[in-house]
Design a protein around this motif. Sequence first.
Motif, PDB file in Angstrom:
ATOM      1  N   TRP A  30       1.393  -1.572  -0.197  1.00  0.00           N
ATOM      2  CA  TRP A  30      -0.448  -0.199   0.089  1.00  0.00           C
ATOM      3  C   TRP A  30       0.971   1.235   0.043  1.00  0.00           C
ATOM      4  O   TRP A  30       0.826   1.846   1.167  1.00  0.00           O
ATOM      5  N   PRO A  31       1.390   1.506  -1.088  1.00  0.00           N
ATOM      6  CA  PRO A  31       2.856   2.340  -1.562  1.00  0.00           C
ATOM      7  C   PRO A  31       1.473   3.732  -0.465  1.00  0.00           C
ATOM      8  O   PRO A  31       0.756   4.213  -1.305  1.00  0.00           O
ATOM      9  N   LEU A  32       2.495   4.631  -0.027  1.00  0.00           N
ATOM     10  CA  LEU A  32       1.800   6.454   0.552  1.00  0.00           C
ATOM     11  C   LEU A  32       1.999   7.236  -1.034  1.00  0.00           C
ATOM     12  O   LEU A  32       3.082   7.077  -2.190  1.00  0.00           O
ATOM     13  N   SER A  33       0.873   7.200  -0.544  1.00  0.00           N
ATOM     14  CA  SER A  33       1.255   9.236  -1.909  1.00  0.00           C
ATOM     15  C   SER A  33       2.753  10.346  -1.229  1.00  0.00           C
ATOM     16  O   SER A  33       3.367   9.683  -0.255  1.00  0.00           O
TER      17      SER A  33
END
Lengths: 377, 377
Positions: free
Chosen positions: A143-146
Amino acid sequence: MATQRILDFLADRRPDGPCLVVDLDVVESNFNAFRRALPDSAIYYAVKANPAPEILSLLARLGSNFDCASVAEVEMALAAGATPARISYGNTIKKERDIARASQLGVSLFAVDCVEEVEKIARSAPGARVFCRVLTDGAGAEWPLSRKFGCVPEMAIDVLETAHALGLKATGISFHVGSQQTNTEAWDQALADAGRVFRALSEKGIVLTLVNLGGGFPTRYLKDVPTAEAYGRSIFDALRRHFGNCIPETIIEPGRGMVGDAGVIKAEVVLVSKKSVSDENRWVYLDIGKFGGLAETMDEAIRYPIVTGRDHEEKQPCVLAGPTCDSADVMYEKTPYPLPISLTVGDEILIEGTGAYTTTYASVAFNGFEPLRSYVI
Amino acid sequence: MATQRILDFLADRRPDGPCLVVDLDVVESNFNAFRRALPDSAIYYAVKANPAPEILSLLARLGSNFDCASVAEVEMALAAGATPARISYGNTIKKERDIARASQLGVSLFAVDCVEEVEKIARSAPGARVFCRVLTDGAGAEWPLSRKFGCVPEMAIDVLETAHALGLKATGISFHVGSQQTNTEAWDQALADAGRVFRALSEKGIVLTLVNLGGGFPTRYLKDVPTAEAYGRSIFDALRRHFGNCIPETIIEPGRGMVGDAGVIKAEVVLVSKKSVSDENRWVYLDIGKFGGLAETMDEAIRYPIVTGRDHEEKQPCVLAGPTCDSADVMYEKTPYPLPISLTVGDEILIEGTGAYTTTYASVAFNGFEPLRSYVI
């Protein structure tokens, strides 16, 4: 991951409707695993992952510190027995009146990522310690961060210099390698950046002392993940590489890694149907969905393990959806989920690894459905 | 779209924190517009769009019927003064005990889309009227529906035949052309399908009488949308085309079209910052975001009009984000939103067209932030 205590609780109490059951023994064991893996790091539990009072009280008793996202979370941590010195106000986006309120409550450690936020803190919590969040690329995270939080390392130097000039204690750097990060090397680049900021400020006479390593420690969903020990070794190696003999004070902010695998959601099959006689996939509708606590199935990001009483029977993929009249309330469709062919209306199922980011994500009352109930045992 | 009554309320009361203000006069005017546009259709307000008691009471008084998604919504409609005969249990996914409960409360109209659901209703609400939802393709909708609800028209024939055989009243067909549907012709294909099902069942001696035209009537966000009158004409033409002289009883289920433009959210700018000195876009952070009521900005689907006190000044695109520590809590990034360059921390802004699908979508307490408060005036 449904412990015997959870199974016994469900068998004894037979709660009606969907609910989360959290086993505190697992939380305690996770806390101890983090402490063993990173003995020199202070643990700041990310309250937002699951703010159940029983969890906060246990962690306060075990010696945990708390990473809070709002004044309400600060108040919950205090109510659970934490002293203000054990609380970090880790949200980089704060109203100035909330900073003032946290400061009145005794909190003196704040996250920032721009000069404007530093100015608010200098006005409303004079003398407080601040750490600046830097951007990381998040490669390797499920869930890569923005880019929502943090600034580039060059700007962090200005931000902390301003903090120092305004009478705040420029304390350190934070970053977050992305949620459910399974690459133990992900901390290396961020620590290299942190080292550069430390040295640049040191040349200006400002001595940073703290690196906040953030969260991102995964919980086990369907795939195996590295152990806390593996993370610990990898992070320690990176610290040595980038800080040599001057290894700073470090803190970690586990949320999912602390409570994710401690919780199980019990749900019920409401309907099993097909859209046409030739439809290949069944649709299985549960009494919980994206708006009832499983928000992290958004974009099918997190794939929870699902246990049924018929798992010894043949399985076929199905589309899994929630009970609301919202057509976006579908959990798994792009990658259908294999479930027993014999699964039928009224069957109870267990959705594992749901201790984090479920109860508080639930909507107030969408479609009239009540929020996810939770039992902490 | 912020009416003078809403502006006066905000100026007088100055509520702290983000909140929704709904003007009942606009709801009443929308109801009357639907009644004028489709004088022969019964209006079933989709309670899920905004179940505020004041809205339900007004609509009950005006003669509206109610489309409910759960037993809780049925109870709300009854509490607002609707008789059970004016309530449709429109969710195709229902627990059998909820069907029984609704039946005990007097509800006798239910949605289905498969034989399994018919069997539940036959057992728990014997003799009730059922309508079968058919799939439509949703082309032209800003928020196209998934295949979650409905079955293909051929299967609907079987479903209604089974209902008839089990002693239920096979009453009709429903469909939904997609939320925020701006193509007034979208109802044509679905009505052609409905006509085919009517004829096929008529040949088996089962006479359907009802077509539920669903919702999908848009509210005005940034672009102009067709008037209720335009929808009415287009739907009436399609009914004549596919049903000739035997035009069935029809019902419509407006939700967004009834309350969307009646509400305005007041929010506050918490932070304006850049990620680096060379960053082209500012980031503007509000005290409301995707988890506080603006869930429909998911995938940037709905673009709300935003009014600031500085709209006469020069604007530049910015990324618009919410206040939580969740990096997914970003409303507009792929298509940045033009806002005044001078916009600054503490400025209040109005987010228009937010009367529908906001309050109930808000999370219980994600990050400790309380759910969206609402004032109905």
